[in-house]
Motif scaffolding. Structure first.
Motif, PDB file in Angstrom:
ATOM      1  N   GLU A 177       9.625  20.079  25.610  1.00  0.00           N
ATOM      2  CA  GLU A 177       8.769  21.251  25.420  1.00  0.00           C
ATOM      3  C   GLU A 177       7.717  21.005  24.344  1.00  0.00           C
ATOM      4  O   GLU A 177       6.537  21.337  24.524  1.00  0.00           O
ATOM      5  CB  GLU A 177       9.635  22.466  25.056  1.00  0.00           C
ATOM      6  N   ASN A 178       8.131  20.416  23.226  1.00  0.00           N
ATOM      7  CA  ASN A 178       7.167  20.128  22.159  1.00  0.00           C
ATOM      8  C   ASN A 178       6.145  19.082  22.605  1.00  0.00           C
ATOM      9  O   ASN A 178       4.955  19.174  22.296  1.00  0.00           O
ATOM     10  CB  ASN A 178       7.894  19.628  20.904  1.00  0.00           C
ATOM     11  N   ALA A 179       6.614  18.077  23.347  1.00  0.00           N
ATOM     12  CA  ALA A 179       5.734  16.979  23.736  1.00  0.00           C
ATOM     13  C   ALA A 179       4.642  17.429  24.700  1.00  0.00           C
ATOM     14  O   ALA A 179       3.488  16.999  24.577  1.00  0.00           O
ATOM     15  CB  ALA A 179       6.548  15.846  24.350  1.00  0.00           C
ATOM     16  N   ILE A 180       4.974  18.267  25.656  1.00  0.00           N
ATOM     17  CA  ILE A 180       3.946  18.697  26.608  1.00  0.00           C
ATOM     18  C   ILE A 180       2.884  19.546  25.906  1.00  0.00           C
ATOM     19  O   ILE A 180       1.696  19.482  26.240  1.00  0.00           O
ATOM     20  CB  ILE A 180       4.573  19.460  27.804  1.00  0.00           C
ATOM     21  N   ALA A 227       0.754  16.937  24.013  1.00  0.00           N
ATOM     22  CA  ALA A 227      -0.053  16.166  24.963  1.00  0.00           C
ATOM     23  C   ALA A 227      -1.237  16.975  25.470  1.00  0.00           C
ATOM     24  O   ALA A 227      -2.353  16.464  25.595  1.00  0.00           O
ATOM     25  CB  ALA A 227       0.818  15.705  26.134  1.00  0.00           C
ATOM     26  N   SER A 228      -1.011  18.248  25.734  1.00  0.00           N
ATOM     27  CA  SER A 228      -2.093  19.128  26.196  1.00  0.00           C
ATOM     28  C   SER A 228      -3.142  19.305  25.106  1.00  0.00           C
ATOM     29  O   SER A 228      -4.352  19.333  25.384  1.00  0.00           O
ATOM     30  CB  SER A 228      -1.525  20.484  26.616  1.00  0.00           C
ATOM     31  N   TYR A 229      -2.701  19.426  23.873  1.00  0.00           N
ATOM     32  CA  TYR A 229      -3.611  19.546  22.733  1.00  0.00           C
ATOM     33  C   TYR A 229      -4.462  18.282  22.592  1.00  0.00           C
ATOM     34  O   TYR A 229      -5.688  18.348  22.416  1.00  0.00           O
ATOM     35  CB  TYR A 229      -2.792  19.796  21.467  1.00  0.00           C
ATOM     36  N   LEU A 230      -3.829  17.113  22.667  1.00  0.00           N
ATOM     37  CA  LEU A 230      -4.535  15.852  22.498  1.00  0.00           C
ATOM     38  C   LEU A 230      -5.537  15.603  23.624  1.00  0.00           C
ATOM     39  O   LEU A 230      -6.608  15.018  23.409  1.00  0.00           O
ATOM     40  CB  LEU A 230      -3.527  14.701  22.449  1.00  0.00           C
ATOM     41  N   LYS A 231      -5.215  16.033  24.809  1.00  0.00           N
ATOM     42  CA  LYS A 231      -6.063  15.789  25.969  1.00  0.00           C
ATOM     43  C   LYS A 231      -7.463  16.369  25.776  1.00  0.00           C
ATOM     44  O   LYS A 231      -8.449  15.839  26.309  1.00  0.00           O
ATOM     45  CB  LYS A 231      -5.412  16.379  27.223  1.00  0.00           C
ATOM     46  N   ASP A 268       3.648  23.542  13.244  1.00  0.00           N
ATOM     47  CA  ASP A 268       3.539  22.621  12.116  1.00  0.00           C
ATOM     48  C   ASP A 268       3.093  21.239  12.580  1.00  0.00           C
ATOM     49  O   ASP A 268       2.310  20.559  11.900  1.00  0.00           O
ATOM     50  CB  ASP A 268       4.884  22.513  11.381  1.00  0.00           C
ATOM     51  N   ILE A 269       3.579  20.814  13.739  1.00  0.00           N
ATOM     52  CA  ILE A 269       3.182  19.510  14.281  1.00  0.00           C
ATOM     53  C   ILE A 269       1.687  19.507  14.611  1.00  0.00           C
ATOM     54  O   ILE A 269       0.957  18.562  14.267  1.00  0.00           O
ATOM     55  CB  ILE A 269       4.016  19.169  15.527  1.00  0.00           C
ATOM     56  N   ILE A 270       1.218  20.561  15.262  1.00  0.00           N
ATOM     57  CA  ILE A 270      -0.203  20.659  15.626  1.00  0.00           C
ATOM     58  C   ILE A 270      -1.078  20.728  14.371  1.00  0.00           C
ATOM     59  O   ILE A 270      -2.143  20.098  14.298  1.00  0.00           O
ATOM     60  CB  ILE A 270      -0.456  21.889  16.515  1.00  0.00           C
ATOM     61  N   GLU A 271      -0.620  21.450  13.369  1.00  0.00           N
ATOM     62  CA  GLU A 271      -1.386  21.556  12.122  1.00  0.00           C
ATOM     63  C   GLU A 271      -1.528  20.183  11.458  1.00  0.00           C
ATOM     64  O   GLU A 271      -2.598  19.837  10.920  1.00  0.00           O
ATOM     65  CB  GLU A 271      -0.700  22.529  11.162  1.00  0.00           C
ATOM     66  N   ASP A 272      -0.474  19.390  11.504  1.00  0.00           N
ATOM     67  CA  ASP A 272      -0.520  18.048  10.935  1.00  0.00           C
ATOM     68  C   ASP A 272      -1.539  17.182  11.675  1.00  0.00           C
ATOM     69  O   ASP A 272      -2.305  16.429  11.057  1.00  0.00           O
ATOM     70  CB  ASP A 272       0.878  17.423  11.015  1.00  0.00           C
ATOM     71  N   LEU A 273      -1.568  17.291  12.980  1.00  0.00           N
ATOM     72  CA  LEU A 273      -2.549  16.555  13.770  1.00  0.00           C
ATOM     73  C   LEU A 273      -3.967  17.006  13.452  1.00  0.00           C
ATOM     74  O   LEU A 273      -4.884  16.183  13.323  1.00  0.00           O
ATOM     75  CB  LEU A 273      -2.256  16.741  15.263  1.00  0.00           C
ATOM     76  N   ASP A 274      -4.151  18.304  13.315  1.00  0.00           N
ATOM     77  CA  ASP A 274      -5.475  18.846  12.972  1.00  0.00           C
ATOM     78  C   ASP A 274      -6.012  18.223  11.682  1.00  0.00           C
ATOM     79  O   ASP A 274      -7.180  17.831  11.587  1.00  0.00           O
ATOM     80  CB  ASP A 274      -5.398  20.371  12.810  1.00  0.00           C
ATOM     81  N   LYS A 275      -5.139  18.136  10.674  1.00  0.00           N
ATOM     82  CA  LYS A 275      -5.557  17.594   9.381  1.00  0.00           C
ATOM     83  C   LYS A 275      -5.932  16.118   9.490  1.00  0.00           C
ATOM     84  O   LYS A 275      -6.900  15.665   8.868  1.00  0.00           O
ATOM     85  CB  LYS A 275      -4.433  17.779   8.350  1.00  0.00           C
ATOM     86  N   ALA A 276      -5.185  15.376  10.277  1.00  0.00           N
ATOM     87  CA  ALA A 276      -5.476  13.949  10.432  1.00  0.00           C
ATOM     88  C   ALA A 276      -6.800  13.740  11.165  1.00  0.00           C
ATOM     89  O   ALA A 276      -7.580  12.847  10.813  1.00  0.00           O
ATOM     90  CB  ALA A 276      -4.330  13.263  11.167  1.00  0.00           C
ATOM     91  N   PHE A 277      -7.059  14.543  12.177  1.00  0.00           N
ATOM     92  CA  PHE A 277      -8.328  14.421  12.889  1.00  0.00           C
ATOM     93  C   PHE A 277      -9.498  14.880  11.996  1.00  0.00           C
ATOM     94  O   PHE A 277     -10.609  14.333  12.080  1.00  0.00           O
ATOM     95  CB  PHE A 277      -8.296  15.243  14.188  1.00  0.00           C
TER      96      PHE A 277
END
Length: 425
Positions: A294-297, A300-304, A408-417
């Motif tokens: 569930e978390n991965a999909i 993946a959708s966010y990254l796409k 929290d996972i998406i927020e971490d990705l946002d900061k890295a990008f």
């Protein structure tokens, strides 16, 4: 021995005892009532326990559980996933033999197959999982003894067409060995699709907490070892008083031979405490795999849709080149995503170094989100050509989604990008 035990490919059943948890039998040694009894066990080692280099009650209980999860007749745990991979091949190949593997497999497996086994006189012939049947057929030689693939390749995330490769392997009277580490038996049961042997690195999802290193080999019991290609299984073993494995152990011949010959000689057996920890992971495996997927999909959708991403690979994502195979073989695509960042190696490494919640580590399939750069880390021993064959590009990042809150996972990705944006400004 005073305690009753089943044969070595089964579990631990002490007399008049039903513990709620698997007991830790922290012992190397087992006491017998007489010299004659010890002698009889050395004549027929599956009668009882000999020494914890062969088998231990705690580990045996976990072996039985994993065998049941996969639907096999027996299992043997090892000290690492690499040991399981090695033994699965050595159990049926010797100097002068060959076997076939798809090239989209873990980098350590490629090194083991292409270099280490070559030193032992065993040839690995690599094919692509995308090759058609005619091309794969051409790779077989008279001395070919097995076919190998990963259910979900690490880190390319290609989905292995089990039925196609099982059909080809069985046409040539050899077994199909499948590494089911990323899928686990919760998401895929390779035996149902024709696989004969399944292996795992139990250090990954089965454990899930990065607390034990281990592996396991599971025997389906379905392959006919008497077809003429495997004399070591159906002729007398002089190191065990002439035992013929297929006659004495029937469907469990392969896994018993692995224990009686290879584990006896190499001793790559896990400690009781490691098996106890692995069992704790197994008890939550079904729940965790659902949440990973569930978390991965979501990730993946966010990254796409992210401007920094050149390509996202996740078999559970509609439009992914492996989506159809994932729908056929998997009940979920696990928690591992591969994606290629625009700008190549340096940009990918900058992105990874900017993550805070996700840890940069040489591990995968943990309850915690972790990230890795295959080209410069786990697969750095491969040539550029081997990297391409394994489906790895310089800008590829392997992102193992954990069980943290998805926001929290998406927020971490946002900061890295965002850190990449600062570089480009």
């Amino acid at each position: 021995m005073k305690d009753e035990t089943k044969c070595l490919h089964s579990g631990y059943h002490p007399k008049n005892s039903e513990p709620r948890v698997v007991p830790i039998v922290q012992s190397t040694t087992y006491v017998y009532d007489s010299t004659a009894e010890v002698a009889s066990v050395f004549d027929e080692p599956t009668k009882s326990l000999i020494y914890s280099r062969f088998a231990n009650p705690t580990v045996m209980a976990v072996e039985e559980k994993i065998a049941e999860l996969e639907g096999g007749v027996g299992a043997m745990c090892t000290s690492s996933g690499q040991a399981a991979t090695l033994m699965s091949i050595l159990n049926i190949c010797q100097a002068g033999d060959s076997f076939i593997s798809v090239s989209e497999v873990y980098g350590g497996t490629i090194n083991l197959f292409a270099f280490t086994l070559k030193k032992l006189g065993i040839e690995c012939i690599f094919v692509s999982s995308r090759d058609d049947e005619a091309t794969i057929e051409k790779a077989f030689k008279p001395n070919t003894k097995a076919v190998f693939g990963e259910t979900i390749a690490n880190p390319a995330l290609t989905v292995f067409d089990i039925e196609k490769f099982a059909k080809i392997a069985h046409k040539h009277k050899v077994p199909l060995i499948v590494d089911n580490t990323f899928a686990t038996p919760v998401l895929c049961k390779p035996f149902k699709f024709g696989a004969d042997i399944v292996i795992h690195s139990t250090s990954k999802y089965m454990d899930g907490h990065a607390v034990q290193c281990g592996g396991v080999i599971v025997d389906s019991g379905n392959f006919d070892w008497t077809n003429g290609n495997f004399p070591e299984l159906c002729t007398p073993d002089e190191s065990y008083h002439g035992i013929i494995y297929t006659e004495t152990y029937g469907k469990a011949a392969y896994i018993i031979k692995a224990r009686m010959q290879l584990m006896r000689d190499f001793g790559t057996y896990p400690a009781a405490h490691s098996a106890f920890l692995l069992n704790l992971g197994l008890e939550t495996l079904a729940v965790r795999m659902k949440n990973y997927c569930e978390n991965a999909i979501t990730v993946a959708s966010y990254l796409k849709n992210n401007k920094h991403i050149e390509r996202v690979t996740y078999p559970g994502l509609e439009g992914d080149e492996n989506y159809e195979l994932a729908q056929k073989y998997l009940k979920g695509a696990s928690g591992v995503i591969s994606f290629v960042i625009k700008g190549g190696r340096d940009t990918a490494m900058k992105f990874m170094d900017s993550l805070e919640l996700a840890s940069n580590e040489v591990h995968v399939a943990d309850i915690r989100t972790c990230v890795l750069h295959p080209a410069s880390e786990t697969h750095r021993q491969l040539t550029d050509e081997q990297l391409v064959a394994a489906g790895i590009e310089p800008g590829m990042v392997r992102f193992s989604v954990g069980l943290e809150n998805i926001e929290d996972i998406i927020e971490d990705l946002d900061k890295a990008f965002a850190a990449l944006d600062e570089i480009n400004e």
